[in-house]
Design a protein around this motif. Structure first.
Motif, PDB file in Angstrom:
ATOM      1  N   HIS A  66      -3.556   8.357   0.916  1.00 36.36           N
ATOM      2  CA  HIS A  66      -3.632   6.909   1.113  1.00 36.36           C
ATOM      3  C   HIS A  66      -4.778   6.556   2.059  1.00 36.36           C
ATOM      4  O   HIS A  66      -5.555   5.635   1.794  1.00 36.36           O
ATOM      5  N   GLU A  70      -8.258   4.347   1.440  1.00 34.65           N
ATOM      6  CA  GLU A  70      -8.773   3.272   2.292  1.00 34.65           C
ATOM      7  C   GLU A  70     -10.218   3.563   2.700  1.00 34.65           C
ATOM      8  O   GLU A  70     -11.081   2.674   2.684  1.00 34.65           O
ATOM      9  N   ALA A 112      -5.249  -4.789   1.850  1.00 34.51           N
ATOM     10  CA  ALA A 112      -3.962  -4.728   1.155  1.00 34.51           C
ATOM     11  C   ALA A 112      -3.329  -3.340   1.314  1.00 34.51           C
ATOM     12  O   ALA A 112      -2.108  -3.224   1.527  1.00 34.51           O
ATOM     13  N   MET A 113      -4.153  -2.291   1.240  1.00 36.03           N
ATOM     14  CA  MET A 113      -3.632  -0.935   1.426  1.00 36.03           C
ATOM     15  C   MET A 113      -3.128  -0.733   2.851  1.00 36.03           C
ATOM     16  O   MET A 113      -2.106  -0.081   3.086  1.00 36.03           O
ATOM     17  N   GLU A 114      -3.827  -1.315   3.809  1.00 33.87           N
ATOM     18  CA  GLU A 114      -3.418  -1.192   5.207  1.00 33.87           C
ATOM     19  C   GLU A 114      -2.105  -1.929   5.453  1.00 33.87           C
ATOM     20  O   GLU A 114      -1.208  -1.413   6.137  1.00 33.87           O
ATOM     21  N   ILE A 115      -1.964  -3.130   4.891  1.00 33.81           N
ATOM     22  CA  ILE A 115      -0.724  -3.887   5.035  1.00 33.81           C
ATOM     23  C   ILE A 115       0.430  -3.133   4.381  1.00 33.81           C
ATOM     24  O   ILE A 115       1.547  -3.083   4.910  1.00 33.81           O
ATOM     25  N   SER A 116       0.160  -2.533   3.215  1.00 32.31           N
ATOM     26  CA  SER A 116       1.182  -1.751   2.520  1.00 32.31           C
ATOM     27  C   SER A 116       1.636  -0.575   3.385  1.00 32.31           C
ATOM     28  O   SER A 116       2.838  -0.279   3.472  1.00 32.31           O
ATOM     29  N   GLU A 117       0.693   0.089   4.036  1.00 30.11           N
ATOM     30  CA  GLU A 117       1.029   1.205   4.915  1.00 30.11           C
ATOM     31  C   GLU A 117       1.877   0.730   6.086  1.00 30.11           C
ATOM     32  O   GLU A 117       2.916   1.334   6.411  1.00 30.11           O
ATOM     33  N   SER A 119       3.758  -2.019   6.354  1.00 30.17           N
ATOM     34  CA  SER A 119       5.083  -2.486   5.933  1.00 30.17           C
ATOM     35  C   SER A 119       5.989  -1.317   5.577  1.00 30.17           C
ATOM     36  O   SER A 119       7.198  -1.351   5.854  1.00 30.17           O
ATOM     37  N   GLY A 120       5.422  -0.265   4.976  1.00 33.43           N
ATOM     38  CA  GLY A 120       6.206   0.918   4.647  1.00 33.43           C
ATOM     39  C   GLY A 120       6.709   1.622   5.887  1.00 33.43           C
ATOM     40  O   GLY A 120       7.863   2.094   5.929  1.00 33.43           O
TER      41      GLY A 120
END
Length: 202
Positions: A66, A70, A112-117, A119-120
């Motif tokens: 991931h 990024e 978006a990938m950072e926010i997904s990380e 939030s996970g």
């Protein structure tokens, strides 16, 4: 053009050039201050990385694939911004706007990938309030993400200015400063990937 008009135009041109140079110098000072802030955040992370308070560590939470995704998005966006700069130098407004928008899309994917990380991690109870390690991680990476988000807004503003005003000297000057800012964020992220993610998963 008369001698009088030439005499008037020369000082005006010199004043405009001096103003652009002063703005460029001021922006370099800003980047230096930003670099100091990130250096302090890196130092804080280095001190706090072992303070997990019995909670999860980087090896448990981080996904190298991931983080590499990024990194790839940001590195490619730096290349596309280079293409935008080349188009600006050639005076090609259409290509410039196109490459700015490609850079924007890549930056949006990165955020978006950072926010997904984030939030996970929060979803599994690994939020910034869980430990000193996670507080330092969220602060460092989140600060970089906020900078990228600001850069995305700046890209849209500059694309609009190019469409409306054209490649006037003030617009070109702002684009050059935006390029410095975007490449600076790329360098900072390489530091984050090398200091945070790589050691965290090994």
């Amino acid at each position: 053009m008369t001698d009088a008009s030439l005499t008037t135009a020369a000082p005006a041109h010199e004043e405009a050039t001096e103003a652009f140079e002063q703005r460029a110098f001021g922006f370099w000072l800003y980047l230096m201050s930003d670099a100091i802030i990130f250096a302090l955040l890196f130092a804080t992370y280095a001190v706090m990385v072992g303070n997990t308070a019995g909670g999860p560590n980087g090896q448990t939470l981080f996904s190298l694939s991931h983080a590499f995704g990024e990194t790839l998005m940001l590195l490619v966006s730096s290349i596309t911004f280079g293409f935008a700069t080349a188009a600006m130098t050639a005076g090609n407004r259409t290509a410039l706007i196109r490459w700015l928008l490609v850079t924007f899309v890549l930056g949006v994917i990165f955020v978006a990938m950072e926010i997904s990380e984030f939030s996970g991690m929060v979803a599994v109870g690994a939020g910034p309030d869980r430990s000193g390690f996670l507080s330092a991680f969220f602060t460092l990476v989140g600060t970089h993400g906020l900078h990228v988000s600001a850069g995305l807004i700046w890209i849209l503003v500059m694309a609009a200015q190019v469409m409306i005003k054209g490649l006037t000297p003030p617009v070109v000057s702002r684009l050059l400063r935006l390029g410095l800012f975007w490449h600076f964020l790329d360098i900072v992220w390489i530091g984050i990937f090398s200091v945070v993610y790589l050691p965290g998963v090994l």
